[in-house]
Write a protein that holds these residues in place. Structure first.
Motif, PDB file in Angstrom:
ATOM      1  N   THR A  10      33.062  60.373  14.267  1.00 26.79           N
ATOM      2  CA  THR A  10      34.068  59.503  13.650  1.00 26.79           C
ATOM      3  C   THR A  10      35.438  59.830  14.241  1.00 26.79           C
ATOM      4  N   PRO A  11      36.451  59.015  13.960  1.00 26.76           N
ATOM      5  CA  PRO A  11      37.810  59.342  14.426  1.00 26.76           C
ATOM      6  C   PRO A  11      38.307  60.683  13.882  1.00 26.76           C
ATOM      7  N   ASP A  12      37.691  61.185  12.845  1.00 26.15           N
ATOM      8  CA  ASP A  12      38.098  62.500  12.332  1.00 26.15           C
ATOM      9  C   ASP A  12      37.400  63.663  13.030  1.00 26.15           C
ATOM     10  N   THR A  13      36.299  63.383  13.737  1.00 27.05           N
ATOM     11  CA  THR A  13      35.534  64.490  14.323  1.00 27.05           C
ATOM     12  C   THR A  13      35.561  64.501  15.850  1.00 27.05           C
ATOM     13  N   SER A  14      35.776  63.351  16.495  1.00 31.34           N
ATOM     14  CA  SER A  14      35.696  63.276  17.960  1.00 31.34           C
ATOM     15  C   SER A  14      37.066  63.026  18.567  1.00 31.34           C
ATOM     16  N   ILE A  15      37.426  63.862  19.571  1.00 22.25           N
ATOM     17  CA  ILE A  15      38.724  63.646  20.215  1.00 22.25           C
ATOM     18  C   ILE A  15      38.730  62.359  21.046  1.00 22.25           C
ATOM     19  N   MET A  16      37.545  61.757  21.283  1.00 27.62           N
ATOM     20  CA  MET A  16      37.498  60.501  22.018  1.00 27.62           C
ATOM     21  C   MET A  16      37.637  59.290  21.093  1.00 27.62           C
ATOM     22  N   LEU A  17      37.668  59.537  19.794  1.00 30.47           N
ATOM     23  CA  LEU A  17      37.837  58.446  18.843  1.00 30.47           C
ATOM     24  C   LEU A  17      39.119  58.577  18.021  1.00 30.47           C
ATOM     25  N   ALA A  18      39.700  59.741  18.005  1.00 37.79           N
ATOM     26  CA  ALA A  18      40.919  59.965  17.195  1.00 37.79           C
ATOM     27  C   ALA A  18      41.974  58.916  17.536  1.00 37.79           C
ATOM     28  N   PRO A  19      42.669  58.388  16.537  1.00 39.07           N
ATOM     29  CA  PRO A  19      43.552  57.252  16.785  1.00 39.07           C
ATOM     30  C   PRO A  19      44.751  57.546  17.685  1.00 39.07           C
TER      31      PRO A  19
END
Lengths: 250, 250
Positions: free
Chosen positions: B82-91
């Motif tokens: 999720t955006p909270d766990t992956s640096i490739m998804l973080a906003p």
């Protein structure tokens, strides 16, 4: 090139041992916290012109280095001074280094005793340069514990305090055969790199030149902030570096 | 220019944030004592070309940085990321820096727990460079505790590890408007000064260039020991410095 002092460096001192003589440069910035900055001489000369010259540069706790220098001076001026007590009478420069190292360790020990609770650093290191009539020029770096190392042909310079910023230029240009004029230029440019990078190293500067076998200080020069020659040299060096950078091909 | 890492530096990494992009350089020397030296990559790239690029340079304890990178990678590859766990998804890149900082502190804490008796340093610091589509390029220095600072126009470069020897050249030539070609030259010369002064920083080198708004690695280059271009540049720079030194008047 060796360096000492695990304390946060608030000083840069450098000494060169060359075929033609020795060149020494120190800054004068001392502080007790960033809001209590003062100027103190860090170069101390002991001289019997023609007979013996001993120069000490200091880095570290001011209370340690001032007390140490005062004790060395007292021992020299003592009417009952002997070769065992006075650095101006000691038979060799090696013995001078041992005496100065022992005095440094002793003062540190005394002051540490008072400082137990305060956890204040009483560390200090020294550069010692000297020659006696009939002896060789010698340049030592004395560590806080009083032990020391000596400059040689392979390592013709010694640094104490904030030594890293100013080392690359020395590595590249200082050799035993470097002239005294070039040596002064080298230590000033080395100091210039340090001044740019560490605010706790500050003008004015004290430059001391000792010509081989003269056994006296050949010249002493205090370089004040804004000294036009130093500023001009600093700017010329910046320009020369940028031009050299432009010419280098990747 | 800021630097982190009170551990004995066995590394030099530098990152530049320029108008045209970012340039990153790391060495590869790792050791566990002077008799146990090895080569490890210290540059790690996470990339969704055109969407997002994140590059991490590491200094300090290898067990900490390897575990940290492995955990970041595992979190990215997790099908439930999720955006909270992956640096490739973080906003945002700021949130990436916070996630990486938290992971660094967490790994350090875990390993420290095992190291209590051994008094081994588990300190590590990072340079983090990244851009996501629609966002700004950002360059961070992450401290061992997980907090961080960011490069700005005033301080367009960040360094970790053995940073002092290579800083004067960066101070003098790196500006936000420096071209990517000149920037590569600058970091290589900065590394060259460091390699000459600290044996524990070693070849080969890893150079990474990220062009602004491409959100991908523009070029990656490994420079091996004896690389003819690097040797030629290093020698040309030495010669240029000595010539510049000769021309300067005291």
């Amino acid at each position: 090139m060796f360096a000492a002092g695990s304390e946060t460096p608030m000083t840069y001192c450098v000494g060169l041992l060359l075929n033609d003589g020795m060149v020494l440069l120190s800054d004068t910035r001392t502080n007790a916290g960033l809001d209590n900055i003062a100027t103190y001489r860090k170069t101390f000369v002991f001289e019997a012109p023609g007979e013996r010259v001993v120069t000490i540069l200091t880095a570290g706790s001011l209370s340690v280095t001032q007390t140490m220098v005062a004790r060395l001076r007292e021992a020299i001026e003592d009417p009952e001074a002997t070769p065992d007590t006075s650095i101006m009478l000691a038979p060799t420069m090696l013995q001078v280094a041992e005496m100065v190292g022992a005095e440094l360790a002793s003062v540190r020990h005394d002051i540490d005793g008072k400082m137990n609770a305060a956890k204040v650093s009483t560390s200090a290191s020294l550069i010692l340069a000297g020659q006696r009539a009939g002896g060789a020029m010698r340049l030592f770096l004395i560590y806080p514990e009083g032990n020391f190392i000596e400059a040689t042909e392979d390592t013709p310079f010694l640094q104490i305090g904030e030594h890293k910023y100013g080392k690359p230029i020395l590595d590249r240009v200082v050799r035993p055969e470097t002239s005294l004029e070039d040596a002064q230029k080298a230590v000033l440019l080395s100091m210039d790199s340090t001044l740019r990078s560490n605010l706790s190293v500050g003008m004015p500067l004290d430059m001391t030149v000792i010509v081989r076998d003269e056994c006296r200080v050949g010249s002493r020069r205090r370089i004040e902030a804004g000294d036009t020659d130093f500023v001009r040299m600093s700017e010329a060096w910046s320009l020369a570096l940028r031009e050299a950078f432009t010419r280098i091909e990747i």
